[in-house]
Write an enzyme that holds these catalytic residues in place. Structure first.
Site, mmCIF file in Angstrom:
data_model
loop_
_atom_site.group_PDB
_atom_site.id
_atom_site.type_symbol
_atom_site.label_atom_id
_atom_site.label_comp_id
_atom_site.label_asym_id
_atom_site.label_seq_id
_atom_site.Cartn_x
_atom_site.Cartn_y
_atom_site.Cartn_z
ATOM 1 N NE ARG A 227 -3.817 -2.321 2.817
ATOM 2 C CZ ARG A 227 -4.773 -2.074 3.284
ATOM 3 N NH1 ARG A 227 -5.138 -1.557 4.005
ATOM 4 N NH2 ARG A 227 -5.543 -3.209 3.324
ATOM 5 C CD GLU B 173 -12.374 -0.800 -0.912
ATOM 6 O OE1 GLU B 173 -11.219 -1.457 -0.657
ATOM 7 O OE2 GLU B 173 -13.149 -0.557 -0.534
HETATM 8 N N1 5AD Z 1 -7.659 -10.373 6.184
HETATM 9 C C1 5AD Z 1 -8.760 -10.023 6.706
HETATM 10 N N2 5AD Z 1 -9.099 -8.945 7.175
HETATM 11 C C2 5AD Z 1 -8.465 -7.754 6.977
HETATM 12 N N3 5AD Z 1 -8.511 -6.684 7.339
HETATM 13 C C3 5AD Z 1 -7.379 -5.856 6.994
HETATM 14 N N4 5AD Z 1 -6.477 -6.730 6.393
HETATM 15 C C4 5AD Z 1 -6.970 -8.008 6.456
HETATM 16 C C5 5AD Z 1 -6.763 -9.180 6.094
HETATM 17 N N5 5AD Z 1 -5.546 -9.403 5.491
HETATM 18 C C6 5AD Z 1 -9.550 -5.956 7.741
HETATM 19 C C7 5AD Z 1 -9.749 -5.558 9.258
HETATM 20 C C8 5AD Z 1 -10.962 -4.562 9.449
HETATM 21 C C9 5AD Z 1 -10.803 -4.050 8.008
HETATM 22 C C10 5AD Z 1 -10.641 -2.703 7.675
HETATM 23 O O1 5AD Z 1 -10.038 -4.910 7.226
HETATM 24 O O2 5AD Z 1 -10.030 -6.543 10.233
HETATM 25 O O3 5AD Z 1 -11.941 -5.103 9.669
#
Ligand code: 5AD
Length: 491
Positions: free
Chosen positions: A100, A171
């Site tokens: 990112r 996105e």
């Molecule tokens: N796998 C699952 N959920 C994720 N989030 C961020 N990275 C991951 C990942 N690798 C989720 C966080 C939050 C949202 C902004 O994105 O838990 O719910």
């Protein structure tokens, strides 16, 4: 840097493209013509646009989780589980934090460490490092369509690689993936870089490949008033459409008050129909994000929050809902917890499939206010840009005419303060420099005064703080402790 809301010439795009593809060695494997051919062979049921179209036409709400790990085989295993066990309609690929920030060296080290440690040492899938072939391995191993989810101010190389890799949805946007995520990146810069992403998607569209684009609706995730996020969704959508994007999913993050949330979804659709009226062949859909603020640690309580989000998405007829998990308060979920969030959501959505919130005065009033507020901001943005939306947005951020609460960016005014009213709807305690009429300002003031009276305190910054923590502590509105005790003693 001077930006304008005008479709880029192919010459300009290609000139910048050369530099973009040099940012990391895997960029050299992107061959647009070959990628278009590859995308042409992806069957419709593996395209996000086709899934969304079908859902929109039949009035159902699709479910999608977030997920991403460092290694290709583990990522496939995770997504297969979410597809087969969780019954996700659309699969995600959440990108890791290094990628990112365009820090591909550290992402590479993370891949190596993950192999050594035999567990993911990155918080997402480093798609740029894995390159076009790595992405295709993932896409080909799954039966459902895939979207890229991230939070990248400069996502140009990521878009090149993932779209060539067979992803059909991307996105983000120049505001929503900058202001909530970065401190030092100017809004001119990110709008410019996202015009590149949208022009790339536009090129695919010109070649008969439909790719969906989704501005990130929830922004900073907590107490974002609907008119703020609607403005950003419309602005990013319009900038994208100018570059040739034809499939847009506009997003909104759950606030928690059912009537306000349903009004937000309905008004988003109605506003979009108005603002995109000039783009005849555009497909507009909506995505509702289950609660993006702090979650309770207790899993049963977390399930309640998840289910309330699913209920709202269904009653508001969102095309898609992004699900949460009971591990939200702890960090990245296990695949089992992730699938459970999907299953709980699907159960509620199926049960509510044939129901909607009947039109009523309260709902209509909420819709009217959200639309008025959004239009007042949008009018002012266009005025500032003398008709040019891109220039207007830059000036609007400087002037605080668009202002996102709790954002880290120094390019955001940070003057507005949201708080919940007595029924939990998010209102403006301080509207900063948002260009609202007296009617709007008074409406919000009155709502917060009413709550203040009920709680025996002035509407103040303390309410904002209390509200930020409330859901994590088991409530929606952050009432003073004293009040809670009194309530309890009466029962
Ligand atoms: N796998 C699952 N959920 C994720 N989030 C961020 N990275 C991951 C990942 N690798 C989720 C966080 C939050 C949202 C902004 O994105 O838990 O719910």
């Amino acid at each position: 840097m001077k930006i304008e809301n005008k479709k880029w010439s192919l010459e300009k795009f290609n000139q910048i493209r050369e530099e973009v593809l040099k940012q990391w060695p895997t960029g050299q494997d992107v061959d647009l013509e070959e990628a278009i051919e590859y995308q042409k062979n992806i069957e419709p049921k593996k395209r996000v646009t086709a899934k969304l179209k079908e859902a929109k036409e039949s009035g159902i709400t699709l479910i999608q989780p977030r997920a991403g790990v460092a290694l290709i085989d583990k990522h496939i295993e995770l997504l297969r589980f979410l597809q087969d066990e969780g019954k996700a309609d659309i699969l995600p690929t959440t990108i890791d934090s290094y990628t990112r920030q365009n820090n591909y060296e550290d992402a590479e080290a993370g891949i190596k460490e993950s192999r050594e440690e035999k567990r993911s040492m990155l918080n997402g899938f480093p798609a740029v490092n894995h390159g076009v072939q790595g992405c295709r391995e993932v896409v080909e191993a799954l039966a459902s369509p895939l979207q890229v989810r991230h939070g990248t101010p400069d996502a140009r190389l990521l878009a090149e690689i993932t779209l060539a890799g067979g992803f059909t949805d991307f996105e983000g946007g120049g505001i929503s993936y900058n202001i909530p995520y970065a401190k030092e990146v100017s809004i001119e810069r990110t709008i410019y870089d996202w015009q590149y992403v949208d022009r790339l998607v536009g090129l695919y569209e010109e070649n008969g490949i439909s790719i969906n684009r989704e501005p990130f609706g929830p922004l900073t995730g907590t107490l974002v008033p609907p008119s703020v996020s609607h403005t950003v969704a419309l602005v990013e959508g319009l900038l994208a459409a100018e570059q040739g994007v034809k499939n847009l999913t506009l997003g909104y993050g759950q606030c928690g008050n059912l009537v306000q949330d349903v009004a937000a979804l309905e008004s988003l659709r109605e506003l979009a129909a108005e603002y995109f009226a000039d783009f005849k062949d555009i497909m507009l859909t909506t995505v509702f994000h289950q609660w993006m603020g702090g979650f309770p640690q207790d899993e049963a309580q977390a399930f309640a929050v998840i289910s309330w989000g699913a209920s709202t998405a269904a009653l508001g007829n969102a095309t898609k809902v992004i699900t949460k998990t009971t591990h939200e308060a702890l960090g990245i979920p296990t695949k089992e917890a992730n699938a459970e969030g999907l299953k709980a959501s699907k159960q509620v959505i199926n049960m509510l499939r044939d129901q909607s919130l009947a039109s009523n005065d309260k709902l209509e009033k909420e819709k009217e206010m959200i639309k008025k507020e959004t239009k007042q901001i949008m009018d002012h943005v266009l005025e500032l840009g003398k008709g040019d939306l891109a220039q207007g947005v830059v000036k609007a951020f400087k002037a605080g005419v668009i202002d996102i609460p709790f954002a880290p960016s120094r390019f955001n005014a940070g003057k507005i303060l949201p708080a919940r009213d007595n029924e939990g709807a998010v209102r403006y305690l301080d509207h900063g420099n948002l260009p609202f009429t007296e009617e709007i300002v008074k409406f919000h003031q009155k709502k917060l005064e009413d709550r203040g009276k009920d709680e025996g305190r002035e509407a103040s910054f303390q309410m904002v703080i209390d509200d930020i923590y409330a859901v994590g502590q088991g409530e929606l509105v952050g009432r003073p402790k004293k009040n809670k005790k009194e309530e309890n003693s009466c029962k």
